[in-house]
Design a protein around this motif. Structure first.
Motif, PDB file in Angstrom:
ATOM      1  N   THR A 173       4.309   8.338  -1.507  1.00 25.20           N
ATOM      2  CA  THR A 173       4.837   7.193  -2.383  1.00 25.20           C
ATOM      3  C   THR A 173       6.154   6.669  -2.065  1.00 25.20           C
ATOM      4  O   THR A 173       6.531   5.401  -2.520  1.00 25.20           O
ATOM      5  N   THR A 175       8.759   4.173  -0.443  1.00 27.19           N
ATOM      6  CA  THR A 175       8.514   2.646  -0.398  1.00 27.19           C
ATOM      7  C   THR A 175       9.554   2.267   0.297  1.00 27.19           C
ATOM      8  O   THR A 175      10.864   2.569   0.371  1.00 27.19           O
ATOM      9  N   GLY A 183       5.033  -0.677  -5.895  1.00 23.82           N
ATOM     10  CA  GLY A 183       3.840  -0.922  -5.641  1.00 23.82           C
ATOM     11  C   GLY A 183       2.813  -0.191  -6.287  1.00 23.82           C
ATOM     12  O   GLY A 183       2.835  -0.485  -7.452  1.00 23.82           O
ATOM     13  N   ASP A 245       4.207   3.956   1.207  1.00 24.64           N
ATOM     14  CA  ASP A 245       3.065   3.431   0.052  1.00 24.64           C
ATOM     15  C   ASP A 245       1.734   3.708   0.345  1.00 24.64           C
ATOM     16  O   ASP A 245       0.726   2.995   0.345  1.00 24.64           O
ATOM     17  N   ARG A 248      -0.379   1.507   3.089  1.00 28.14           N
ATOM     18  CA  ARG A 248      -0.727   0.159   2.753  1.00 28.14           C
ATOM     19  C   ARG A 248      -0.355  -0.840   3.441  1.00 28.14           C
ATOM     20  O   ARG A 248       0.861  -0.954   3.785  1.00 28.14           O
ATOM     21  N   ASP A 250      -0.709  -3.970   2.178  1.00 25.71           N
ATOM     22  CA  ASP A 250      -0.366  -4.651   0.950  1.00 25.71           C
ATOM     23  C   ASP A 250       0.134  -3.591   0.020  1.00 25.71           C
ATOM     24  O   ASP A 250      -0.854  -2.956  -0.643  1.00 25.71           O
ATOM     25  N   THR A 251       1.357  -3.649  -0.302  1.00 23.73           N
ATOM     26  CA  THR A 251       1.831  -2.429  -1.109  1.00 23.73           C
ATOM     27  C   THR A 251       1.527  -2.461  -2.416  1.00 23.73           C
ATOM     28  O   THR A 251       1.604  -1.458  -3.436  1.00 23.73           O
ATOM     29  N   ARG A 258      -5.180  -0.110   5.720  1.00 24.92           N
ATOM     30  CA  ARG A 258      -4.078   0.763   6.032  1.00 24.92           C
ATOM     31  C   ARG A 258      -3.683   0.710   7.336  1.00 24.92           C
ATOM     32  O   ARG A 258      -4.390   0.362   8.189  1.00 24.92           O
TER      33      ARG A 258
END
Length: 480
Positions: A173, A175, A183, A245, A248, A250-251, A258
């Protein structure tokens, strides 16, 4: 102003010299607090004025109606459906050849573990579970860890001056998003906070390089039975204990492509924020000085999120954390074995279960419906002083609501399945030729039931509506 309360602040800062002035101020504070406290307190304000001598007589207080709650507890004495009653409506649905190889079970969560099921069809047959396998990882996590535990990412001093080691602790998690932006994960750890702690620990020192330490886990980054196309497809990332994130690109999107090297990407983002020119891979020196650490949301919140979104990366991270806490090898094999061992130690019958990962993404996984139902039965069981603890409750509170959120937001929309909207809560599982649904439902008599339904060998496009219909039928049936 530690230890200084509201009254002390008023006395120190306003210093009203006369008694009338003090009375007026007190009244204003009382009325402000009353207004903030809601209507029931505000209606008593006229009598406060009378008590303070500012009104000659008290005004009769209004009697408020007792509100009727919209949400109430299920009746403890709700009748239990009979096996014959359930069979009369479920057998025709479960007997369809369109379900392929099928296994199903319905149990009463208020019944003792091991009690006879209310309904069953080949429940001990191990089938590929898909993401309903996450129920096992979630349960093992809650049985092994404290619900307030958090996953940590650390920064420590490197072996050379100006070198900082970023140590992955299994928190996907983490970020790089700034404060105020989030995200897909709840209350994530922030790279900016870790950077600030490092700079505070090394005031005025130039940071020239970052070392990425992923030694917390062992083994391959992809599990047996995974399709490497799932990384580009956005369903999972190469599993390393350091990523941003969930790897990813795109968060803000749950299932998005990925990055190929999540740890390197995280190290580069960390180096960029510190102004370091070089990123390498390595391990932290023994007994290295800690420069900072950031942590995830509590484990209980992560489990709820896992249930709702079916996040494969988070499931694998939690399985590795279980392995580490049980002093097992933090690899795919070791963590899968640790999950089943944790369940077995807690009294669950894991006979016939074989897991090679923690997410259920592998086609090599096999689990009997009885085990899925047993986990949910314990999670949904009544709790209290004479009934047992709520260790597994986040599993139920995180289950998606049919037609409402998570992986069930676009299901239970048409036909007979529509009766389950807002009533069924369940974990989904879908792979090629694999469909499963396991959760809880309240029937028309107010009885909470647990179900686990599994199908192998047929297209999910064909099977999923049928599983939804079975679950929805449970919601319409007293079946006594």
């Amino acid at each position: 102003m530690g230890g200084v309360g509201l009254g002390r602040r008023i006395g120190d800062t306003l210093r009203l010299p006369t008694r009338p002035g003090r009375v007026v101020l007190v009244v204003l504070v009382v009325l402000a607090l009353a207004a903030a406290g809601g209507g029931a307190v505000a209606l008593q304000a006229p009598n406060v004025l009378s008590d303070l001598g500012l009104r000659a007589a008290a005004v009769p207080e209004k009697t408020l109606d007792v509100p009727a709650p919209d949400l109430v507890a299920l009746p403890a004495a709700a009748p239990t459906p009979s096996s014959a009653g359930l069979g009369s409506v479920l057998d025709p649905l479960a007997g369809s050849t369109a379900l392929g190889e099928f296994s199903g079970i319905v149990v009463d969560p208020a019944a003792p573990r091991g009690a006879a099921p209310l309904w069953q069809q080949s429940p001990a047959r191990p089938l590929v579970p898909g993401s309903t396998g996450k129920l096992l990882t979630a349960a093992a996590t809650l049985l092994t860890l404290d619900p307030t535990d958090r996953l940590a990412t650390r920064a420590v001093a490197g072996a050379e001056p100006g070198q900082v080691v970023l140590v992955g602790g299994g928190d996907p998690t983490l970020t790089a998003l700034p404060e105020g932006r989030t995200g897909t994960y709840p209350d994530p750890a922030r790279l900016d906070e870790l950077v600030a702690e490092v700079k505070q620990a090394l005031p005025g020192q130039a940071i020239t390089s970052v070392v990425v330490d992923t030694s917390a886990w062992t083994g391959p980054e992809l599990a047996e039975g995974w399709d490497s196309a799932d990384v580009a497809g956005g369903f999972v990332a190469p599993m390393t204990p350091l990523m941003l994130d969930g790897g990813r690109r795109d968060t803000g999107v749950q299932d998005t492509p990925r990055v190929a090297d999540p740890a390197r990407a995280a190290g580069q983002a960390f180096a960029d924020k510190l102004g370091a020119a070089r990123v390498t891979e390595g391990t932290a020196p023994p007994n290295a000085k800690e420069l900072g650490r950031v942590v995830s949301a509590p484990v209980s919140i992560l489990v709820e999120h896992l249930m709702t979104t079916s996040d494969n990366v988070l499931a694998e991270s939690l399985a590795r954390t279980v392995a580490l806490n049980r002093q097992a090898d933090p690899s795919f094999t070791g963590s899968a074995e640790a999950v089943l061992a944790a369940l077995a130690q807690s009294g669950f019958d894991v006979s016939g279960a074989r897991m090679v990962d923690g997410s259920g993404l592998s086609t090599a996984d096999a689990v009997p419906a009885t085990l899925l139902a047993s986990v949910l039965q314990s999670a949904a069981a009544p709790s209290g002083p004479d009934q047992g603890p709520e260790f597994l409750r986040p599993i139920v509170t995180g289950l998606p609501v049919a037609g409402g959120d998570g992986t069930l937001d676009d299901r239970f929309g048409t036909g007979a399945a529509a009766a389950g909207r807002g009533v069924v809560r369940a974990k989904t599982g879908t792979l090629t030729g694999v469909s499963s649904l396991a959760g809880v439902v309240t029937d028309v008599d107010g009885r909470l039931l647990v179900f686990a339904l599994m199908s192998n060998g047929q297209s999910p496009a064909t099977v999923r509506p049928r599983l939804d219909t079975i679950a929805a039928t449970l919601s319409r049936c007293g079946c006594r």
